[in-house]
Design a protein around this motif. Structure first.
Motif, PDB file in Angstrom:
ATOM      1  N   THR A 105     -38.274 -39.097   7.113  1.00 18.35           N
ATOM      2  CA  THR A 105     -37.914 -38.751   5.730  1.00 18.35           C
ATOM      3  C   THR A 105     -38.618 -37.458   5.351  1.00 18.35           C
ATOM      4  N   SER A 106     -37.945 -36.649   4.565  1.00 18.02           N
ATOM      5  CA  SER A 106     -38.544 -35.406   4.116  1.00 18.02           C
ATOM      6  C   SER A 106     -39.429 -35.684   2.903  1.00 18.02           C
ATOM      7  N   GLY A 143     -34.864 -38.396  21.257  1.00 19.29           N
ATOM      8  CA  GLY A 143     -35.672 -37.642  20.306  1.00 19.29           C
ATOM      9  C   GLY A 143     -34.886 -37.284  19.053  1.00 19.29           C
ATOM     10  N   LEU A 144     -33.656 -36.877  19.242  1.00 11.76           N
ATOM     11  CA  LEU A 144     -32.796 -36.584  18.092  1.00 11.76           C
ATOM     12  C   LEU A 144     -32.477 -37.839  17.289  1.00 11.76           C
ATOM     13  N   LEU A 145     -32.276 -38.942  17.983  1.00 13.22           N
ATOM     14  CA  LEU A 145     -32.001 -40.212  17.298  1.00 13.22           C
ATOM     15  C   LEU A 145     -33.189 -40.643  16.449  1.00 13.22           C
ATOM     16  N   PHE A 146     -34.384 -40.585  16.995  1.00 15.95           N
ATOM     17  CA  PHE A 146     -35.575 -40.981  16.240  1.00 15.95           C
ATOM     18  C   PHE A 146     -35.857 -40.003  15.104  1.00 15.95           C
ATOM     19  N   MET A 196     -42.391 -29.731   9.201  1.00 16.77           N
ATOM     20  CA  MET A 196     -42.558 -31.088   9.714  1.00 16.77           C
ATOM     21  C   MET A 196     -44.019 -31.493   9.567  1.00 16.77           C
ATOM     22  N   ASN A 197     -44.194 -32.701   9.112  1.00 20.91           N
ATOM     23  CA  ASN A 197     -45.550 -33.201   8.999  1.00 20.91           C
ATOM     24  C   ASN A 197     -45.945 -33.974  10.260  1.00 20.91           C
ATOM     25  N   LYS A 198     -47.184 -34.435  10.271  1.00 19.85           N
ATOM     26  CA  LYS A 198     -47.717 -35.087  11.465  1.00 19.85           C
ATOM     27  C   LYS A 198     -46.962 -36.373  11.802  1.00 19.85           C
ATOM     28  N   LYS A 199     -46.564 -37.121  10.787  1.00 17.58           N
ATOM     29  CA  LYS A 199     -45.834 -38.370  10.999  1.00 17.58           C
ATOM     30  C   LYS A 199     -44.473 -38.113  11.648  1.00 17.58           C
ATOM     31  N   ALA A 200     -43.803 -37.064  11.216  1.00 21.46           N
ATOM     32  CA  ALA A 200     -42.494 -36.724  11.772  1.00 21.46           C
ATOM     33  C   ALA A 200     -42.599 -36.327  13.236  1.00 21.46           C
ATOM     34  N   ILE A 201     -43.646 -35.592  13.569  1.00 22.66           N
ATOM     35  CA  ILE A 201     -43.841 -35.172  14.959  1.00 22.66           C
ATOM     36  C   ILE A 201     -44.126 -36.377  15.849  1.00 22.66           C
TER      37      ILE A 201
END
Length: 66
Positions: free
Chosen positions: A60-61, A52-55, A1-6
Motif C-alpha cells: 500500500t502507498s 515479485g510483481l505479484l507481491f 518505496m519504503n522499507k516494508k514495500a521492499i
C-alpha cells in the motif's frame, strides 16, 4: 518505496525464484523448444520476476496529508 514495500517484494522474488526452479525441475520442457522452461536460469528468473510483481500488488502507498 519504503522499507516494508521492499521487504514484501523481496520475499515475493525469493518465493518466485524457488517456485520457478521447482517448475523447471518437475515439469520443464524436455524437447528444449520452450523459451522459458527449457533452461533452469530462464525459468528461475521468470518465476522471480512474476512473483515479485505479484507481491508488489499488496504493497500500500503511504497516505497523503492534506
Amino acid at each position: 518505496m519504503n522499507k516494508k514495500a521492499i521487504i514484501i517484494t523481496a520475499i515475493g522474488v525469493v518465493i518466485g525464484l524457488i517456485a520457478g526452479y521447482l517448475y523447471y525441475q518437475q515439469i520443464g520442457c524436455v524437447s528444449g523448444t520452450c523459451a522459458i522452461t527449457s533452461k533452469p536460469l530462464n525459468s528461475t528468473l521468470y518465476g522471480g520476476l512474476m512473483c515479485g510483481l505479484l507481491f508488489n500488488l499488496f504493497v500500500t502507498s503511504p497516505k497523503k496529508k492534506d
